[in-house]
Design a protein around this motif. Sequence first.
Motif, PDB file in Angstrom:
ATOM      1  N   UNK A   6      16.826  -2.111  -7.658  1.00  0.00           N
ATOM      2  CA  UNK A   6      16.520  -0.807  -8.246  1.00  0.00           C
ATOM      3  C   UNK A   6      17.663   0.187  -8.214  1.00  0.00           C
ATOM      4  N   UNK A   7      18.311   0.389  -7.063  1.00  0.00           N
ATOM      5  CA  UNK A   7      19.430   1.340  -7.046  1.00  0.00           C
ATOM      6  C   UNK A   7      20.590   0.936  -7.962  1.00  0.00           C
ATOM      7  N   UNK A   8      20.818  -0.355  -8.112  1.00  0.00           N
ATOM      8  CA  UNK A   8      21.879  -0.800  -9.022  1.00  0.00           C
ATOM      9  C   UNK A   8      21.516  -0.468 -10.464  1.00  0.00           C
ATOM     10  N   UNK A   9      20.252  -0.669 -10.818  1.00  0.00           N
ATOM     11  CA  UNK A   9      19.807  -0.314 -12.169  1.00  0.00           C
ATOM     12  C   UNK A   9      19.909   1.199 -12.369  1.00  0.00           C
ATOM     13  N   UNK A  10      19.537   1.960 -11.342  1.00  0.00           N
ATOM     14  CA  UNK A  10      19.673   3.417 -11.422  1.00  0.00           C
ATOM     15  C   UNK A  10      21.114   3.841 -11.631  1.00  0.00           C
ATOM     16  N   UNK A  11      22.043   3.192 -10.953  1.00  0.00           N
ATOM     17  CA  UNK A  11      23.462   3.513 -11.129  1.00  0.00           C
ATOM     18  C   UNK A  11      23.929   3.200 -12.541  1.00  0.00           C
ATOM     19  N   UNK A  12      23.472   2.089 -13.096  1.00  0.00           N
ATOM     20  CA  UNK A  12      23.845   1.737 -14.467  1.00  0.00           C
ATOM     21  C   UNK A  12      23.280   2.745 -15.472  1.00  0.00           C
ATOM     22  N   UNK A  66      22.607   5.931 -14.883  1.00  0.00           N
ATOM     23  CA  UNK A  66      23.378   7.170 -14.766  1.00  0.00           C
ATOM     24  C   UNK A  66      24.775   7.016 -15.366  1.00  0.00           C
ATOM     25  N   UNK A  67      25.375   5.849 -15.166  1.00  0.00           N
ATOM     26  CA  UNK A  67      26.710   5.609 -15.728  1.00  0.00           C
ATOM     27  C   UNK A  67      26.673   5.583 -17.252  1.00  0.00           C
ATOM     28  N   UNK A  68      25.536   5.185 -17.811  1.00  0.00           N
ATOM     29  CA  UNK A  68      25.405   5.152 -19.270  1.00  0.00           C
ATOM     30  C   UNK A  68      25.192   6.543 -19.855  1.00  0.00           C
ATOM     31  N   UNK A  69      25.002   7.546 -18.986  1.00  0.00           N
ATOM     32  CA  UNK A  69      24.865   8.913 -19.445  1.00  0.00           C
ATOM     33  C   UNK A  69      23.470   9.282 -19.932  1.00  0.00           C
ATOM     34  N   UNK A  70      22.460   8.569 -19.464  1.00  0.00           N
ATOM     35  CA  UNK A  70      21.083   8.890 -19.869  1.00  0.00           C
ATOM     36  C   UNK A  70      20.682  10.256 -19.324  1.00  0.00           C
ATOM     37  N   UNK A  71      19.887  10.972 -20.070  1.00  0.00           N
ATOM     38  CA  UNK A  71      19.346  12.256 -19.641  1.00  0.00           C
ATOM     39  C   UNK A  71      17.903  12.092 -19.183  1.00  0.00           C
ATOM     40  N   UNK A  72      17.279  13.197 -18.762  1.00  0.00           N
ATOM     41  CA  UNK A  72      15.898  13.125 -18.265  1.00  0.00           C
ATOM     42  C   UNK A  72      14.918  12.535 -19.282  1.00  0.00           C
ATOM     43  N   UNK A  73      15.156  12.780 -20.577  1.00  0.00           N
ATOM     44  CA  UNK A  73      14.249  12.265 -21.601  1.00  0.00           C
ATOM     45  C   UNK A  73      14.248  10.744 -21.649  1.00  0.00           C
TER      46      UNK A  73
END
Length: 115
Positions: free
Chosen positions: A73-79, A81-88
């Motif tokens: 899960x944390x690795x997916x979360x890092x990916x 965030x690195x992709x620049x996803x926003x809250x939406x």
Amino acid sequence: MTTPLLAFAAMRCLALVGEPLWLGGVLRFDCGLLLIGSQAGLSALVASRHPTSIRSTGIGWAGGIGRLTSMVGPAIGALILAAGWGPWEIYPAIAAPLLLGETAGEREAGKVVAA
């Protein structure tokens, strides 16, 4: 099993909240409370779903899968965030498994795995 559905709704609403800050805090609290409540109920659900002869195996597998997802899960979360996803994009992506789990739980309610 309505707690995952309520957690899904709370997490989905988090993407919509900008102001007031207290509303975001309330939604985060609700989401955490409902998620922890769901996780606590999963052990009882797994135990009640399996016959006595294989109950410990079912609980062990459920715990193992939970540990695996806690590492991935944390690795997916890092990916994300690195992709620049926003809250939406982030909150619906995180909340989607809750909705899937609720749907699967309702579908499988009352079934017992054969030994």
